[in-house]
Design an enzyme around this catalytic site. Structure first.
Site, short mmCIF file in Angstrom:
data_model
loop_
_atom_site.label_atom_id
_atom_site.label_comp_id
_atom_site.label_asym_id
_atom_site.label_seq_id
_atom_site.Cartn_x
_atom_site.Cartn_y
_atom_site.Cartn_z
N ASP A 209 -8.06 13.24 6.34
CA ASP A 209 -8.82 14.40 6.59
C ASP A 209 -9.42 14.28 8.01
OD1 ASP A 209 -10.23 16.69 5.33
OD2 ASP A 209 -11.96 15.29 5.66
N GLU A 259 3.43 -3.00 5.94
CA GLU A 259 3.67 -4.17 5.32
C GLU A 259 4.38 -3.93 3.82
OE1 GLU A 259 -0.89 -5.54 6.39
OE2 GLU A 259 -0.33 -5.00 4.20
#
Length: 558
Positions: A209, A259
């Protein structure tokens, strides 16, 4: 959970069809009038039959709902009115089991004023570590009784709120949404923790956002609004928005995303003014993709559609990202209504007068039938483009904006804070009209949304457009979306297109995707002949191989 083979591809997002769910208005399982996670889980078969690749969930976190959930009180939990973490896990498992990815909204610019950190800041003294997580400044005047600057907030009033001790805090939006201080290492680390928390629960990506607002330069003396207005917004050094330093934040986020196997994805909501600035958010070293909202400001006409497509494909090629295409979302007028209104002339999906859809009926110039014809044509045009397509819940039903909500029923701060000054946002109507709970059945107290009523009133005409009404109708908008999404998945190949200038003209756009998949859109009023080839799908009935006005057809050409 282990990914199913259908969704294990690390590049799944590049040409995905993503369906935005506004959780409070999608499906209500417990009968309290508010949509919930169990409601979403119950509708997974519907989402699978629709043929989308992913869902994007608007905020479902604990919130006082000062801004529809975008005021977050806890970033690592579920609002108890919407569900529990166990129910979230069950929803993710059900969606993954249907080969549907999960994208969640993350709101990093500001929290709720009910967030424990902000409550601690209010209890603490000026200069404390607790206040350093947010943006507090001394007020002007002898006792700090004047705001630090004259900046307006997006939802009206000043962007500064006093706390009673001579200090004020910054809120770019509602006063219940205090801005974080992104120069604070603790803030940065806590959001990295949040990204891992949801990624560990199986979330595949994040919609970020107001991604361009996080990092700010509040060096004293603070500039006036007039001075801010004079600063080049494309410079990368504007004190409040789109600063170059924000990409240091997203480089850290990218390290977290990478990751995981496959890497988590992200898409930026970044209202920036130039392609070069937008490309920074879409960089593979950052968020990887950024929304292009250009079609939200475009009238239904060939020239702006072609220009926007060409510009954005060039941008995506330069950034290495894929394009994103949007016609409706939770912040703008539904495109079935927008295309039935007078020309937008570049305004972003705004409402055009409180009376334009009184009692759900045509009024004040809206042409609902033409709006829906154009919406169906525009959606097929969008789905034929290379890149990812973002669809908003209910558009597959051809839903119009609900324009006749009473002031008492409206919930959006953009409405309540624009009373008497409708010129500054949404023409005074706010965003509730596109957030009304969905109709699943033609009868019942909430048209099948839940066992009881709905948190926003639904109009009587919902009975005619409910899912069960459209389910087996070959001419329905729902059937059109299902078939278009099925064909899109079958036909999508390389992220390129070729314009057919021999067949295109002032009112008609023709382009071909690799493999001979051709899109023909007639933006005019007069029928035009279709090129040779097999007719795969059309947004309206075709007679004598002539495409009517306000229509799109897909052809497989020899």
């Amino acid at each position: 959970m282990t990914d199913t083979p259908a969704i294990a591809d690390a590049d799944w997002w590049r040409q995905a069809a993503v369906y935005q769910i506004y959780p409070r208005s999608f499906a209500d399982a417990n009968g309290d009038g508010i949509g919930d996670l169990r409601g979403i889980t119950s509708r997974v078969p519907y989402l699978r039959s629709l043929g989308v690749d992913a869902v994007w969930l608007s905020p479902f976190y604990p919130s006082a709902l000062a801004d529809g959930g975008y005021d977050v009180a806890d970033y690592r939990d579920v609002d108890p009115r919407i569900g529990t973490l166990d129910e979230f896990d069950a929803m993710v498992a059900a969606l993954h089991g249907a080969a549907i990815r999960v994208v969640v909204d993350i709101v990093p610019n500001h929290s709720s004023n009910e967030h424990p950190w902000f409550q601690a800041a209010l209890r603490s003294a000026r200069g404390s570590a607790e206040r350093e997580r947010y943006i507090f400044r001394d007020g002007r005047g002898d006792r700090g009784e004047l705001p630090p600057a004259d900046w307006p907030a997006t939802f009206g009033g000043l962007a500064w709120e006093p706390v009673g001790d001579g200090q004020w805090y910054l809120h770019s939006f509602a006063k219940e949404q205090p801005d974080f201080n992104w120069d604070n290492r603790e803030v940065r680390d806590d959001f990295l923790k949040t990204l891992r928390f949801w990624s560990d629960r199986g979330v595949d990506g994040f919609r970020v956002d107001v991604a361009s607002l996080l990092v700010k330069d509040l060096t004293e003396p603070l500039p006036s609004q007039a001075e801010l207005d004079a600063i080049d917004r494309d410079s990368g050094v504007h004190p409040l928005l789109d600063r170059d330093e924000v990409h240091e934040v997203y480089a850290e986020w990218r390290a977290v995303f990478d990751e995981y196997d496959p890497p988590r994805t992200a898409v930026a909501e970044a209202w920036v003014d130039s392609p070069a600035r937008r490309a920074k958010y879409a960089s593979p070293a950052g968020l990887g993709q950024a929304f292009n909202f250009d079609l939200l400001t475009a009238d239904f006409a060939a020239e702006p559609f072609r220009r926007i497509v060409a510009d954005n494909l060039a941008q995506s090629a330069a950034s290495g990202a894929s394009s994103t295409w949007v016609l409706s979302n939770h912040d703008v007028t539904r495109h079935a209504s927008r295309y039935g209104l007078p020309p937008l002339d570049g305004r972003a999906g705004v409402k055009q007068g409180v009376e334009w859809m009184l009692a759900g009926a045509p009024a004040d110039g809206i042409d609902r039938e033409r709006g829906l014809r154009r919406a169906r044509a525009a959606t097929m045009f969008l789905l034929a483009l290379p890149g990812s397509a973002y669809l908003y819940q209910g558009e597959e039903l051809g839903l119009h904006e609900v324009g006749d909500l009473s002031p008492e029923d409206r919930q959006d701060p953009a409405y309540h804070r624009s009373v008497g000054q409708p010129e500054w946002t949404y023409d005074g109507l706010g965003r509730d009209g596109c957030r009304v709970p969905l109709p699943w059945t033609s009868t019942g107290s909430s048209f099948g949304f839940g066992p009881d009523g709905a948190h926003l009133p639904q109009p009587a005409w919902f009975a005619d457009v409910a899912v069960e009404v459209q389910e087996d109708d070959p001419a329905s908008t729902l059937t059109l979306y299902r078939e278009a999404l099925r064909l899109r998945r079958e036909l999508q190949t390389a992220e390129t297109l070729d314009w057919d200038d021999a067949l295109s003209h002032d009112d008609v756009l023709v382009f071909t995707r690799p493999g001979g998949w051709t899109n023909v859109t007639n933006f005019g009023d007069e029928p035009v002949p279709l090129p040779e080839g097999d007719l795969l799908l059309a947004s309206t009935a075709i007679h004598d191989r002539r495409l009517p006005g306000d229509a799109t057809a897909w052809i497989r050409r020899p």
